[in-house]
Design a protein around this motif. Structure first.
Motif, PDB file in Angstrom:
ATOM      1  N   UNK A 102     -11.811  -6.757  12.178  1.00 48.83           N
ATOM      2  CA  UNK A 102     -11.588  -6.686  13.625  1.00 48.83           C
ATOM      3  C   UNK A 102     -11.297  -8.073  14.201  1.00 48.83           C
ATOM      4  N   UNK A 103     -11.910  -9.097  13.614  1.00 48.11           N
ATOM      5  CA  UNK A 103     -11.616 -10.464  14.062  1.00 48.11           C
ATOM      6  C   UNK A 103     -10.179 -10.857  13.743  1.00 48.11           C
ATOM      7  N   UNK A 104      -9.641 -10.298  12.633  1.00 46.14           N
ATOM      8  CA  UNK A 104      -8.275 -10.652  12.236  1.00 46.14           C
ATOM      9  C   UNK A 104      -7.230 -10.103  13.202  1.00 46.14           C
ATOM     10  N   UNK A 105      -7.610  -9.142  14.043  1.00 44.63           N
ATOM     11  CA  UNK A 105      -6.660  -8.652  15.051  1.00 44.63           C
ATOM     12  C   UNK A 105      -6.294  -9.767  16.023  1.00 44.63           C
ATOM     13  N   UNK A 106      -7.182 -10.735  16.175  1.00 47.42           N
ATOM     14  CA  UNK A 106      -6.906 -11.871  17.052  1.00 47.42           C
ATOM     15  C   UNK A 106      -6.265 -13.031  16.300  1.00 47.42           C
ATOM     16  N   UNK A 107      -5.844 -12.799  15.059  1.00 46.42           N
ATOM     17  CA  UNK A 107      -5.235 -13.856  14.260  1.00 46.42           C
ATOM     18  C   UNK A 107      -3.924 -14.309  14.897  1.00 46.42           C
ATOM     19  N   UNK A 108      -3.583 -15.589  14.666  1.00 44.09           N
ATOM     20  CA  UNK A 108      -2.348 -16.115  15.250  1.00 44.09           C
ATOM     21  C   UNK A 108      -1.114 -15.745  14.451  1.00 44.09           C
ATOM     22  N   UNK A 109      -1.291 -15.127  13.282  1.00 43.12           N
ATOM     23  CA  UNK A 109      -0.147 -14.711  12.472  1.00 43.12           C
ATOM     24  C   UNK A 109       0.085 -13.204  12.659  1.00 43.12           C
ATOM     25  N   UNK A 110       1.280 -12.805  13.080  1.00 35.52           N
ATOM     26  CA  UNK A 110       1.520 -11.373  13.365  1.00 35.52           C
ATOM     27  C   UNK A 110       1.391 -10.478  12.143  1.00 35.52           C
ATOM     28  N   UNK A 111       1.719 -10.994  10.955  1.00 36.39           N
ATOM     29  CA  UNK A 111       1.603 -10.165   9.762  1.00 36.39           C
ATOM     30  C   UNK A 111       0.146  -9.904   9.406  1.00 36.39           C
ATOM     31  N   UNK A 112      -0.699 -10.869   9.639  1.00 41.50           N
ATOM     32  CA  UNK A 112      -2.132 -10.662   9.410  1.00 41.50           C
ATOM     33  C   UNK A 112      -2.649  -9.597  10.380  1.00 41.50           C
ATOM     34  N   UNK A 113      -2.210  -9.682  11.629  1.00 35.84           N
ATOM     35  CA  UNK A 113      -2.613  -8.681  12.628  1.00 35.84           C
ATOM     36  C   UNK A 113      -2.157  -7.291  12.188  1.00 35.84           C
ATOM     37  N   UNK A 114      -0.915  -7.161  11.742  1.00 30.50           N
ATOM     38  CA  UNK A 114      -0.378  -5.852  11.345  1.00 30.50           C
ATOM     39  C   UNK A 114      -1.146  -5.276  10.163  1.00 30.50           C
ATOM     40  N   UNK A 115      -1.426  -6.122   9.161  1.00 27.62           N
ATOM     41  CA  UNK A 115      -2.164  -5.627   8.000  1.00 27.62           C
ATOM     42  C   UNK A 115      -3.601  -5.268   8.361  1.00 27.62           C
ATOM     43  N   UNK A 144       1.741  -8.468  21.630  1.00 33.38           N
ATOM     44  CA  UNK A 144       2.354  -9.771  21.336  1.00 33.38           C
ATOM     45  C   UNK A 144       2.800  -9.836  19.888  1.00 33.38           C
ATOM     46  N   UNK A 145       1.954  -9.378  18.979  1.00 33.52           N
ATOM     47  CA  UNK A 145       2.305  -9.400  17.551  1.00 33.52           C
ATOM     48  C   UNK A 145       3.446  -8.451  17.241  1.00 33.52           C
ATOM     49  N   UNK A 146       3.631  -7.422  18.067  1.00 35.76           N
ATOM     50  CA  UNK A 146       4.654  -6.407  17.810  1.00 35.76           C
ATOM     51  C   UNK A 146       6.050  -7.006  17.720  1.00 35.76           C
ATOM     52  N   UNK A 147       6.320  -8.021  18.499  1.00 34.44           N
ATOM     53  CA  UNK A 147       7.664  -8.591  18.551  1.00 34.44           C
ATOM     54  C   UNK A 147       7.967  -9.525  17.391  1.00 34.44           C
ATOM     55  N   UNK A 148       6.947  -9.910  16.628  1.00 37.87           N
ATOM     56  CA  UNK A 148       7.151 -10.947  15.625  1.00 37.87           C
ATOM     57  C   UNK A 148       6.934 -10.487  14.189  1.00 37.87           C
ATOM     58  N   UNK A 149       6.266  -9.363  13.983  1.00 37.58           N
ATOM     59  CA  UNK A 149       5.978  -8.949  12.607  1.00 37.58           C
ATOM     60  C   UNK A 149       7.153  -8.159  12.033  1.00 37.58           C
ATOM     61  N   UNK A 150       7.053  -7.823  10.753  1.00 38.26           N
ATOM     62  CA  UNK A 150       8.132  -7.107  10.069  1.00 38.26           C
ATOM     63  C   UNK A 150       8.207  -5.669  10.566  1.00 38.26           C
ATOM     64  N   UNK A 151       9.222  -4.956  10.098  1.00 41.94           N
ATOM     65  CA  UNK A 151       9.455  -3.604  10.590  1.00 41.94           C
ATOM     66  C   UNK A 151       8.290  -2.665  10.263  1.00 41.94           C
ATOM     67  N   UNK A 152       7.720  -2.778   9.051  1.00 42.30           N
ATOM     68  CA  UNK A 152       6.604  -1.884   8.715  1.00 42.30           C
ATOM     69  C   UNK A 152       5.339  -2.318   9.430  1.00 42.30           C
ATOM     70  N   UNK A 153       5.208  -3.597   9.702  1.00 39.09           N
ATOM     71  CA  UNK A 153       4.102  -4.033  10.536  1.00 39.09           C
ATOM     72  C   UNK A 153       4.206  -3.458  11.939  1.00 39.09           C
ATOM     73  N   UNK A 154       5.432  -3.378  12.451  1.00 38.62           N
ATOM     74  CA  UNK A 154       5.643  -2.764  13.762  1.00 38.62           C
ATOM     75  C   UNK A 154       5.240  -1.286  13.746  1.00 38.62           C
ATOM     76  N   UNK A 156       2.919   0.124  11.890  1.00 42.38           N
ATOM     77  CA  UNK A 156       1.453   0.213  11.919  1.00 42.38           C
ATOM     78  C   UNK A 156       0.914  -0.024  13.322  1.00 42.38           C
ATOM     79  N   UNK A 157       1.444  -1.049  13.983  1.00 39.87           N
ATOM     80  CA  UNK A 157       0.942  -1.369  15.324  1.00 39.87           C
ATOM     81  C   UNK A 157       1.315  -0.277  16.329  1.00 39.87           C
ATOM     82  N   UNK A 158       2.538   0.231  16.253  1.00 38.17           N
ATOM     83  CA  UNK A 158       2.951   1.299  17.174  1.00 38.17           C
ATOM     84  C   UNK A 158       2.120   2.566  16.976  1.00 38.17           C
ATOM     85  N   UNK A 159       1.834   2.902  15.718  1.00 38.76           N
ATOM     86  CA  UNK A 159       1.004   4.077  15.457  1.00 38.76           C
ATOM     87  C   UNK A 159      -0.396   3.893  16.042  1.00 38.76           C
TER      88      UNK A 159
END
Length: 792
Positions: A102-115, A144-154, A156-159
């Motif tokens: 849950x802390x990683x959701x606040x990570x500064x890297x969008x891919x970490x947030x998505x995973x 915020x992370x939605x605009x920067x991560x990869x397509x599959x990361x998007x 996960x976040x959209x779901x």
């Protein structure tokens, strides 16, 4: 490797493989490598080793990698947490991995947030407690992370965002505004996930202008999906079918994109037809009917039938267009193509139901095609039309009589409809002809048929007509419910659930996830692997049928199984489902293998010879030990793997032993007493085998049967003389009176039923006269059999 590392893996637990321990040592060392790629690969590899015994070795390196300086390592470790949770959920919760995720959701890297979001979402699916809940604080981070991560990361976040319920309409509008650019993405999964998320938030938006603009924005990306390959088109169409049921305005002006192309696969054409029916309106019905009429002349029979039905469904849906639809159907009937004519008659019957007393002028045209009808549904539809409008058809009796000639050979659907139509004709036109017809059809339907539905309906009609013709009119000629439009046939609650699962298999199957996916884990306790050589897993299932008498019947069985074969062992088959089930309340509790009753003893009687059991021979006997009843068995078989009791697999020439306790005195049925135990044996190599076994009543006698003399005499006198029964036991011998009394005192009652015994004999001489008194004299024959066995 450092001394600390060597000590960490210095011991090998029971069941561990030395090579696995060496691999873990290597991966543990690599998890501290200076190269972040090596560290990530190490923790990924350890997470893929799905062995419960090594999960504790994974915790320390995983904890470090979740807080690693390199984002690639952190994103890899976050997925590993979900894998670890699948193996040992309690360990993940105890070690605080969920909080770290849950802390990683606040990570500064969008891919970490998505995973991290993906891992938490998967864990949530496997957990019954709330694990991952999006708050207003985490919402902005995910957007915020939605605009920067990869397509599959998007994806996960959209779901995840689609499960978030906005606090008010303003927040919902803000979320949708930031998600809308995802509609232009090249990946179809991202587009559908964005559509799902927007649809969920649109439920909270109150501004009609905002909703209208969103519908316009969602239309082009959905249309674009239909330019992909057929497989993607099909998935898109299945999702669009759900969307237009909730928001038809999204694609109301794009109906032309659903027109079928000549080279479309049939599954794509069928889905396009369904969507065209849903989008049909008074404004576009002319071009839709023109398309349907064109489809009705193609060569694919199934597609043609679907197109003809679509015309009828449009007529039912749109009252203003019904006359135009009927005109198109009549034009198709004039083509004289058999399956087109029959399908047209079926849909016209529904149109008559939808608009009664409106279009009956076309009945004469339909009657011209009677000779071409050969399908049951088409025949039934035509017969319904004739019976429903018999007063308007001059030769209705002749038309129905032509069907009556082949009544016994017709399918049940046609027979039922013909019976009702002739009754309608008789009630509307009770002349000489219908009277003879109704007598004939009632005779056929009540005497010469095996169909219970047809026979019951005929008897009801017969009694109504003979007792109260007016009541028959009220029943048979009652006003029928109006047929409604079925283009949006999904239940609203089911539609809500399917829309929440757009871009998943649920939206393709049009079924809720619970209908085809189960997240429940089956926990089967079993001994260590070394107790099962080569991973064999076997058992023995046996379920005796309930005895049809008042004898206390055992309700579960057990067997000591022994196997021998003369043929090569076949490959073990897949587990067999429990088709027999629990016949009479089995309690398959295993008795320890060191139980004294499982030891060697005298040969048991054969109850199932190998010739009857196709190589399976069973020797069995019912015994009593320490107050409990057991069914001991020895099994000899060609080769089988039993699937209920934990006994070794039975390859050719081997033996196996099992033991099940019997649960007595349950599910008793009335009737004369019997000493036969009915048994069914099932395994995964042979069909079910059935046999019966002789049971002696003394097995059910309790060990506390001693009765004081005064109590004995009082009980004897309290029972009526009719309950006293005597019999000579010529094979019984009494050598010692005291020993015999002690033996009988220890086996004196079955289920609290006393047997008061009076023995007359000469010591040491064969032949005993046995007189008994009991509250249950019907059990006397079984008792005498038991006494002969005890006194031998």
């Amino acid at each position: 490797m450092s001394g600390h590392d060597s000590k960490y893996f210095s011991t090998t637990k029971k069941g561990e493989i030395p090579e696995l321990k060496e691999e873990l040592n290597s991966q543990y060392k690599d998890s501290q490598d200076p190269n972040p790629l090596i560290r990530a690969l190490a923790v990924r590899t350890m997470g893929c080793i799905r062995v419960d015994k090594i999960t504790e070795y994974l915790c320390d390196p995983l904890q470090r990698c979740l807080k690693d300086d390199d984002p690639y390592v952190r994103k890899t470790a976050s997925i590993c947490v979900a894998k670890l949770y699948d193996i040992n959920a309690e360990l993940v919760e105890d070690r605080g991995f969920l909080d770290t995720l849950k802390d990683l959701i606040s990570d500064n890297n969008p891919m970490v947030v998505a995973n991290a979001v993906a891992a938490l979402a998967e864990i949530q699916e496997n957990s019954h407690m709330p694990i991952f809940e999006i708050t207003s604080h985490t919402l902005s981070k995910l957007l915020t992370a939605l605009n920067e991560c990869t397509e599959w990361g998007q994806v996960f976040i959209l779901d995840a965002l689609s499960r978030y319920k906005a606090a008010d309409a303003r927040e919902a509008e803000n979320i949708v505004e930031r998600v809308t650019p995802r509609l232009q993405h090249a990946n179809c999964a991202v587009v559908l996930s964005a559509v799902k998320m927007i649809l969920q938030q649109m439920e909270l938006i109150t501004s009609t202008d905002v909703v209208r603009n969103l519908c316009k924005k969602m239309s082009p990306p959905l249309v674009t999906l239909l330019s992909a390959e057929p497989e993607i088109q099909y998935v898109a169409l299945r999702n669009i079918s759900l969307i237009v049921q909730r928001r038809p305005t999204i694609l109301a002006h794009e109906i032309k994109v659903f027109f079928c192309k000549y080279n479309d696969p049939i599954y794509v054409k069928m889905e396009k037809l369904e969507i065209m029916i849903k989008l049909a309106s008074d404004r576009n019905i002319d071009q839709v009917l023109l398309e349907f009429k064109e489809y009705a002349t193609e060569v694919d029979v199934d597609f043609v039938r679907k197109a003809v039905r679509a015309i009828g469904r449009c007529a039912i849906k749109l009252e203003r267009a019904a006359e135009h639809c009927i005109s198109v159907l009549l034009e198709l009937i004039k083509i004289k193509v058999n399956y087109v004519v029959q399908e047209a008659i079926i849909v016209i019957k529904d149109i008559f139901r939808r608009y009664p007393n409106t279009y009956e002028s076309i009945i004469s045209t339909l009657c011209e095609s009677l000779d071409t009808l050969d399908e049951p549904e088409a025949k039934a539809s035509m017969i319904w039309i004739i019976g429903e409008y018999a007063e308007r058809i001059d030769n209705a009796d002749e038309l129905l009589e032509s069907f009556l000639e082949t009544f016994p050979e017709e399918p049940a659907l046609v027979q039922l409809q013909l019976l009702t139509a002739i009754v309608k004709l008789f009630l509307k036109k009770p002349t000489e002809g219908p009277q003879q017809m109704i007598q004939t059809v009632l005779n056929h339907a009540t005497v010469e048929t095996d169909n219970p539905d047809l026979r019951d309906r005929a008897y009801i009609y017969w009694r109504l007509l003979s007792s109260d013709p007016e009541a028959a009119k009220d029943v048979v000629l009652a006003e029928k419910p109006v047929i409604s439009d079925d283009s949006n046939q999904l239940d609203p609650s089911l539609l809500d659930e399917l829309l929440a699962n757009i871009a998943t298999l649920s939206s393709v199957f049009h079924k809720p996830p619970d209908a085809f996916v189960s997240h429940a884990k089956s926990t089967v306790s079993r001994p260590d692997d070394e107790d099962y050589p080569d991973g064999a897993e076997s058992g023995y299932s046996e379920s005796p049928a309930q005895m049809s008498d008042s004898v206390p019947a055992p309700t579960s069985s057990s067997g000591v199984s022994q196997a021998s074969t003369r043929e090569p062992a076949p490959t073990p088959a897949a587990p067999v489902p429990d088709l027999l089930g629990d016949l009479i309340g089995m309690d398959n509790a295993l008795v320890p293998t060191d139980h004294p009753t499982t030891g060697s003893g005298p040969p048991l009687p054969v109850v199932l010879p190998s010739s009857t059991g196709q190589g399976l021979q069973i020797s069995a006997q019912l015994i009593r030990h320490d107050g409990q009843i057991f069914y001991i068995q020895q099994k000899y078989l060609w080769s089988c793997t039993c699937r209920t009791l934990q006994v070794p697999q039975l390859p050719p020439g081997s033996t196996a032993r099992t033991l099940l306790p019997m649960v007595a005195f349950q599910n008793l049925s009335p009737g004369p007493p019997s000493s036969l135990l009915q048994v069914a044996v099932k395994n995964n190599q042979q069909p079910v085998c059935y046999f019966t076994d002789k049971i002696l009543l003394n097995v059910f006698f309790s060990e506390d049967g001693r009765m004081e003399r005064a109590n004995f005499l009082e009980t004897w006198k309290s029972l009526p003389d009719s309950n006293e029964i005597a019999k000579d036991l010529p094979g019984a011998v009494v050598h010692n009176m005291d020993a015999t009394i002690e033996r009988l005192a220890a086996t004196n009652a079955a289920r609290g039923i006393p047997f008061l015994i009076e023995l007359t004999t000469v010591l040491g001489t064969p032949g005993v006269k046995c007189a008994i008194k009991t509250p249950n004299p019907e059990m006397a024959p079984l008792f005498f059999e038991a006494m002969e066995s005890l006194l031998k």
